[in-house]
Design an enzyme around this catalytic site. Structure first.
Site, PDB file in Angstrom:
ATOM      1  N   GLY A  45       0.847  -1.192   0.000  1.00 29.20           N
ATOM      2  CA  GLY A  45       0.000   0.000   0.000  1.00 29.20           C
ATOM      3  C   GLY A  45       0.874   1.230   0.000  1.00 29.20           C
ATOM      4  O   GLY A  45       2.079   1.145   0.264  1.00 29.20           O
ATOM      5  N   GLN A  50       2.856   9.821   2.299  1.00 28.83           N
ATOM      6  CA  GLN A  50       4.176   9.214   2.084  1.00 28.83           C
ATOM      7  C   GLN A  50       4.872   9.762   0.842  1.00 28.83           C
ATOM      8  O   GLN A  50       6.061   9.530   0.637  1.00 28.83           O
ATOM      9  CB  GLN A  50       4.043   7.692   1.938  1.00 28.83           C
ATOM     10  CG  GLN A  50       3.629   7.001   3.211  1.00 28.83           C
ATOM     11  CD  GLN A  50       3.575   5.505   3.027  1.00 28.83           C
ATOM     12  OE1 GLN A  50       2.576   4.969   2.565  1.00 28.83           O
ATOM     13  NE2 GLN A  50       4.656   4.801   3.354  1.00 28.83           N
ATOM     14  N   CYS A  98       6.996  -0.748   6.538  1.00 28.13           N
ATOM     15  CA  CYS A  98       6.469   0.446   5.890  1.00 28.13           C
ATOM     16  C   CYS A  98       7.552   1.019   4.982  1.00 28.13           C
ATOM     17  O   CYS A  98       8.720   1.071   5.367  1.00 28.13           O
ATOM     18  CB  CYS A  98       6.085   1.467   6.963  1.00 28.13           C
ATOM     19  SG  CYS A  98       5.433   3.004   6.299  1.00 28.13           S
ATOM     20  N   LEU A  99       7.153   1.443   3.788  1.00 30.10           N
ATOM     21  CA  LEU A  99       8.128   2.003   2.844  1.00 30.10           C
ATOM     22  C   LEU A  99       8.789   3.257   3.416  1.00 30.10           C
ATOM     23  O   LEU A  99       9.890   3.609   3.012  1.00 30.10           O
ATOM     24  CB  LEU A  99       7.454   2.325   1.504  1.00 30.10           C
ATOM     25  CG  LEU A  99       6.898   1.123   0.730  1.00 30.10           C
ATOM     26  CD1 LEU A  99       6.158   1.588  -0.514  1.00 30.10           C
ATOM     27  CD2 LEU A  99       8.005   0.144   0.360  1.00 30.10           C
ATOM     28  N   HIS A 140      -3.232   0.001   8.255  1.00 27.63           N
ATOM     29  CA  HIS A 140      -1.872   0.531   8.190  1.00 27.63           C
ATOM     30  C   HIS A 140      -1.835   1.790   7.318  1.00 27.63           C
ATOM     31  O   HIS A 140      -1.283   2.814   7.725  1.00 27.63           O
ATOM     32  CB  HIS A 140      -0.901  -0.528   7.640  1.00 27.63           C
ATOM     33  CG  HIS A 140       0.484  -0.001   7.452  1.00 27.63           C
ATOM     34  ND1 HIS A 140       1.539  -0.328   8.264  1.00 27.63           N
ATOM     35  CD2 HIS A 140       0.983   0.887   6.553  1.00 27.63           C
ATOM     36  CE1 HIS A 140       2.611   0.335   7.882  1.00 27.63           C
ATOM     37  NE2 HIS A 140       2.315   1.068   6.831  1.00 27.63           N
ATOM     38  N   GLU A 141      -2.431   1.711   6.130  1.00 29.33           N
ATOM     39  CA  GLU A 141      -2.407   2.870   5.222  1.00 29.33           C
ATOM     40  C   GLU A 141      -3.206   4.029   5.810  1.00 29.33           C
ATOM     41  O   GLU A 141      -2.816   5.191   5.711  1.00 29.33           O
ATOM     42  CB  GLU A 141      -2.956   2.475   3.842  1.00 29.33           C
ATOM     43  CG  GLU A 141      -2.145   1.421   3.117  1.00 29.33           C
ATOM     44  CD  GLU A 141      -0.642   1.686   3.141  1.00 29.33           C
ATOM     45  OE1 GLU A 141      -0.240   2.853   3.008  1.00 29.33           O
ATOM     46  OE2 GLU A 141       0.117   0.723   3.305  1.00 29.33           O
ATOM     47  N   HIS A 144      -1.553   6.454   8.144  1.00 25.99           N
ATOM     48  CA  HIS A 144      -0.760   7.530   7.524  1.00 25.99           C
ATOM     49  C   HIS A 144      -1.602   8.803   7.359  1.00 25.99           C
ATOM     50  O   HIS A 144      -1.076   9.909   7.458  1.00 25.99           O
ATOM     51  CB  HIS A 144      -0.236   7.096   6.153  1.00 25.99           C
ATOM     52  CG  HIS A 144       0.920   6.148   6.209  1.00 25.99           C
ATOM     53  ND1 HIS A 144       2.146   6.486   6.740  1.00 25.99           N
ATOM     54  CD2 HIS A 144       1.052   4.862   5.796  1.00 25.99           C
ATOM     55  CE1 HIS A 144       2.975   5.455   6.647  1.00 25.99           C
ATOM     56  NE2 HIS A 144       2.337   4.446   6.076  1.00 25.99           N
TER      57      HIS A 144
HETATM   58 NI    NI Z   1       3.273   2.612   5.740  1.00 28.69          NI
END
Ligand code: NI
Length: 184
Positions: A45, A50, A98-99, A140-141, A144
């Site tokens: 995701g 981000q 997480c990226l 999770h997304e 953000h």
């Molecule tokens: Ni993330």
């Protein structure tokens, strides 16, 4: 177009994101860029903050989990103006990464069922219930959008143990295959 991914410690990752209107400039292109950037970085995701935009949009692609959860095989979606209305079910723990926090994976507990309101690309409004892997990916997304990261869910002890690692990430001491923007 591939977008650079903002890294742990950047203040934009900590801001609460806002809803948008359908006339948001170049919305379709932005969503395409999110998908492309997520795919190139092998992400499950990617949320707008981000890539430096504090708006309530994220994309998901759960196909990597299809072996464990067949319902995820075609779980590729964009959520616009996302608002979780309810979280229920049992708390389940899974290993998350997480990226924006490269190199760290930790167990996080999250409720197993959510009800969420969002708009799709055609601006149709949906209110939908998701469970299991899908609910986990979404939460999770969604975090953000509220300026939260998965590390916020860890115990005080775990956070303390990770402090140096997280500091090093903020300083750029990591390797990724994708372009990043470090905190100043
Ligand atoms: Ni993330």
């Amino acid at each position: 177009m591939l977008l650079p991914i903002y890294i742990y410690g950047h203040p934009l990752l900590r801001k609460e994101s806002q809803d948008i209107t359908p006339d948001y400039p170049d919305l379709k292109k932005f969503i395409d860029d999110l998908y492309q950037t997520m795919e190139e970085a092998d992400g499950v995701g990617l949320a707008a903050p981000q890539v430096g935009k504090n708006i309530r949009i994220f994309v998901v692609d759960g196909s990597a989990f299809a072996d464990d959860d067949p319902a995820c095989a075609d779980f590729r979606k964009v959520f616009i103006n996302a608002h979780i209305l309810e979280r229920t079910g049992d708390a389940v723990s899974r290993s998350e990464g997480c990226l924006s926090v490269p190199g760290i994976h930790e167990e996080v507990w999250r409720p197993d069922i959510i009800r969420i309101r969002y708009r799709d690309e055609a601006w149709n409004e949906h209110e939908e219930v998701f469970s299991d892997t899908k609910a986990w990916i979404i939460q999770h997304e969604y975090d953000h959008l509220d300026g939260k990261l998965f590390t916020d869910h860890l115990s005080p002890l775990k956070k303390k143990l990770l402090k140096n690692k997280l500091n090093n990430i903020s300083l750029g001491k990591f390797k990724t295959a994708y372009r990043v923007i470090l905190p100043k």
